[in-house]
Design a protein around this motif. Structure first.
Motif, short mmCIF file in Angstrom:
data_model
loop_
_atom_site.label_atom_id
_atom_site.label_comp_id
_atom_site.label_asym_id
_atom_site.label_seq_id
_atom_site.Cartn_x
_atom_site.Cartn_y
_atom_site.Cartn_z
N LEU A 136 5.39 3.80 8.41
CA LEU A 136 4.32 4.37 9.22
C LEU A 136 2.93 4.02 8.70
O LEU A 136 1.93 4.47 9.27
CB LEU A 136 4.47 5.90 9.28
CG LEU A 136 5.79 6.42 9.86
CD1 LEU A 136 5.80 7.94 9.85
CD2 LEU A 136 6.01 5.88 11.28
N VAL A 137 2.87 3.24 7.63
CA VAL A 137 1.57 2.91 7.04
C VAL A 137 0.84 1.91 7.93
O VAL A 137 1.36 0.82 8.22
CB VAL A 137 1.74 2.33 5.62
CG1 VAL A 137 0.42 1.78 5.11
CG2 VAL A 137 2.26 3.42 4.69
N ASP A 164 -3.26 9.84 2.22
CA ASP A 164 -1.83 10.18 2.18
C ASP A 164 -1.25 9.67 0.87
O ASP A 164 -1.07 8.47 0.67
CB ASP A 164 -1.11 9.54 3.37
CG ASP A 164 0.34 10.02 3.50
OD1 ASP A 164 0.81 10.72 2.58
OD2 ASP A 164 0.98 9.68 4.51
N GLU A 165 -0.98 10.58 -0.05
CA GLU A 165 -0.48 10.21 -1.38
C GLU A 165 0.99 9.83 -1.37
O GLU A 165 1.46 9.18 -2.30
CB GLU A 165 -0.70 11.37 -2.35
CG GLU A 165 -2.15 11.55 -2.79
CD GLU A 165 -2.65 10.38 -3.61
OE1 GLU A 165 -1.98 9.98 -4.59
OE2 GLU A 165 -3.71 9.84 -3.27
N GLN A 166 1.74 10.24 -0.36
CA GLN A 166 3.17 9.91 -0.28
C GLN A 166 3.50 9.38 1.12
O GLN A 166 4.22 10.01 1.89
CB GLN A 166 4.02 11.14 -0.62
CG GLN A 166 3.84 11.62 -2.05
CD GLN A 166 4.69 12.83 -2.38
OE1 GLN A 166 4.84 13.73 -1.57
NE2 GLN A 166 5.27 12.82 -3.56
N PRO A 167 2.98 8.21 1.43
CA PRO A 167 3.17 7.69 2.79
C PRO A 167 4.59 7.20 3.04
O PRO A 167 5.29 6.77 2.12
CB PRO A 167 2.18 6.51 2.84
CG PRO A 167 2.09 6.06 1.41
CD PRO A 167 2.21 7.30 0.58
N VAL A 168 5.00 7.28 4.28
CA VAL A 168 6.26 6.68 4.72
C VAL A 168 5.99 5.21 4.97
O VAL A 168 5.13 4.87 5.80
CB VAL A 168 6.79 7.36 6.00
CG1 VAL A 168 8.07 6.68 6.47
CG2 VAL A 168 7.01 8.85 5.74
N PRO A 169 6.67 4.30 4.25
CA PRO A 169 6.33 2.87 4.36
C PRO A 169 6.27 2.35 5.78
O PRO A 169 5.37 1.57 6.12
CB PRO A 169 7.45 2.20 3.55
CG PRO A 169 7.87 3.23 2.55
CD PRO A 169 7.74 4.54 3.26
N PRO A 194 0.80 -1.23 0.00
CA PRO A 194 0.00 0.00 0.00
C PRO A 194 0.83 1.27 0.00
O PRO A 194 0.38 2.30 -0.50
CB PRO A 194 -0.84 -0.13 1.28
CG PRO A 194 -0.17 -1.17 2.10
CD PRO A 194 0.50 -2.09 1.15
N SER A 195 2.05 1.22 0.53
CA SER A 195 2.87 2.43 0.59
C SER A 195 3.27 2.93 -0.79
O SER A 195 3.72 4.07 -0.94
CB SER A 195 4.12 2.18 1.43
OG SER A 195 4.92 1.16 0.87
N ALA A 196 3.12 2.09 -1.83
CA ALA A 196 3.45 2.52 -3.19
C ALA A 196 2.33 3.36 -3.81
O ALA A 196 2.50 3.89 -4.90
CB ALA A 196 3.73 1.30 -4.07
N TYR A 197 1.20 3.48 -3.09
CA TYR A 197 0.04 4.18 -3.65
C TYR A 197 -0.47 5.20 -2.63
O TYR A 197 0.18 5.48 -1.63
CB TYR A 197 -1.06 3.18 -4.00
CG TYR A 197 -0.61 2.11 -4.97
CD1 TYR A 197 -0.63 2.34 -6.34
CD2 TYR A 197 -0.14 0.87 -4.52
CE1 TYR A 197 -0.22 1.37 -7.24
CE2 TYR A 197 0.28 -0.10 -5.41
CZ TYR A 197 0.25 0.15 -6.77
OH TYR A 197 0.67 -0.80 -7.66
#
Length: 395
Positions: free
Chosen positions: A161-162, A154-159, A137-140
């Motif tokens: 912290l997802v 969140d369009e640019q999540p920190v992997p 999911p962190s890629a999206y």
């Protein structure tokens, strides 16, 4: 039901294919990505579609015209400068007038997602957004939920912290008020649609519609290969390939080229005897595959040629491109650099651009990208990126 499809993006990560065609017109399973989306809209009951177009827009307009082939009305809105998805949607304000479905032009989905998102909006009056689950999911754009309501995007999540398993599926239903929200949203360069939705969350409900059907995102070259294979497998194409004998063949020679059931072929395709075309392959119009060649999990665009003895795996071969005799385009897991990003462990052979000429006995390493009209001399080794019109020589 009416729909707005955001199809103006150039698609720089799919270079060099997008130099000559807009990203939504890149073919998978022998249909443009955008045509798969229009098919889903028609199946969902949409009768009017507005396509927001930009780069190379004439190719979109020539293909879809007024929509009569699909039994719907298609019109066009131009986004001259690509300033984000929110800006793109805003271009359609003058032609919408009432509630509508909006979706991205680079994600292949099922009609059921469009139907469910529309029904949610129609019943509640609130904006609605499709959400789905993916492995990374962190890629999206990660979406936080509280029951059936979106609480954060969140369009640019920190992997690291997802916490949510859900991402934005890129299908929405809005009333006309969304355009006022877009105008109220501050932007610095580009205005994303999700920024406008984020601004609304404090005062308005954004309904989440969970979806677990087909969702094929096409952002990088290897996504094309994966989407092509998935669509062919799901639709179970029966390839109408004409197995012609090569010119000069011995009269009475009735050898047939084995073409797997998981292959889709356009018109005028020629697969010569003893060639092998395995699963997950799309052969565009007038493609020629030479004797003893092997093709697997690949897309060959119209008028391309794979000469005798060549091997092409996990790859895309551009329109009117040539792969030389006994050349090997290797597939498998590799790391690929696109722009400033290193994509690790993707399954990808190569992308060979339109009108490129790859000579005989060439080895093309996994992850290579060869530009449009590039020339690669025989018996060379290709790695990394080759620019448009470049000439690769031995030594």
């Amino acid at each position: 039901m009416q729909a707005v499809v955001l199809a103006a993006g150039k698609g720089e990560r799919l270079w060099p294919l997008t130099e000559n065609r807009p990203k939504p017109m890149v073919p998978v399973a022998n249909q443009p990505i955008l045509e798969h989306i229009v098919d889903a809209l028609v199946s969902a009951g949409v009768t009017r579609v507005m396509l927001v177009v930009g780069s190379n827009r004439e190719r979109v307009q020539r293909h879809f015209e007024d929509g009569s082939r699909w039994g719907i009305e298609i019109s066009y809105v131009v986004q001259d400068r690509q300033l984000g998805t929110g800006h793109a949607l805003a271009q359609a304000e003058s032609v919408v007038g009432e509630s509508f479905v909006a979706l991205n032009g680079d994600r292949v989905i099922d009609a059921s997602l469009v139907e469910d998102v529309w029904e949610c909006h129609r019943e509640s009056g609130d904006s609605a957004m499709g959400v789905t689950q993916v492995e990374t999911p962190s890629a999206y754009g990660v979406v936080d939920l509280d029951g059936g309501t979106v609480t954060d995007i969140d369009e640019q999540p920190v992997p690291e912290l997802v916490a949510s398993e859900y991402i934005n599926a890129g299908v929405y239903a809005f009333g006309p008020s969304v355009f006022a929200a877009i105008r109220r949203t501050d932007s610095y360069g580009e205005l994303a649609l999700t920024d406008a939705l984020g601004e609304q969350l404090a005062d308005h409900e954004l309904r989440a519609v969970r979806y677990d059907g087909r969702w094929l995102d096409v952002s990088e070259p290897w996504d094309l290969v994966a989407a092509n294979s998935a669509l062919i497998t799901e639709q179970r194409f029966d390839p109408p390939v004409e197995r012609r004998k090569p010119r000069g063949s011995v009269p009475g020679d009735d050898q047939q080229a084995p073409v797997g059931g998981g292959t889709v072929c356009g018109e005028g395709v020629i697969v010569h005897p003893q060639a092998v075309v395995r699963n997950g392959v799309a052969l565009g119009d007038n493609v020629t595959v030479g004797a003893n060649a092997v093709i697997e999990q690949s897309i060959l665009l119209p008028d391309s040629t794979v000469n005798p003895g060549a091997v092409v795996n996990d790859s895309i071969v551009g329109a009117n491109a040539t792969i030389g005799a006994n050349t090997t385009v290797e597939g498998g897991q590799t790391d690929v650099v696109l722009g400033d990003t290193v994509h690790q462990g993707v399954r990808f052979g190569a992308l060979v651009g339109d009108n490129a000429e790859v000579g005989a006995g060439v080895t093309v390493a996994p992850g290579s990208i060869v530009g449009n009209s590039a020339v690669v001399d025989s018996a060379t080794v290709v790695t990394g990126r080759v620019d448009d019109q470049a000439h690769v020589t031995r030594g």
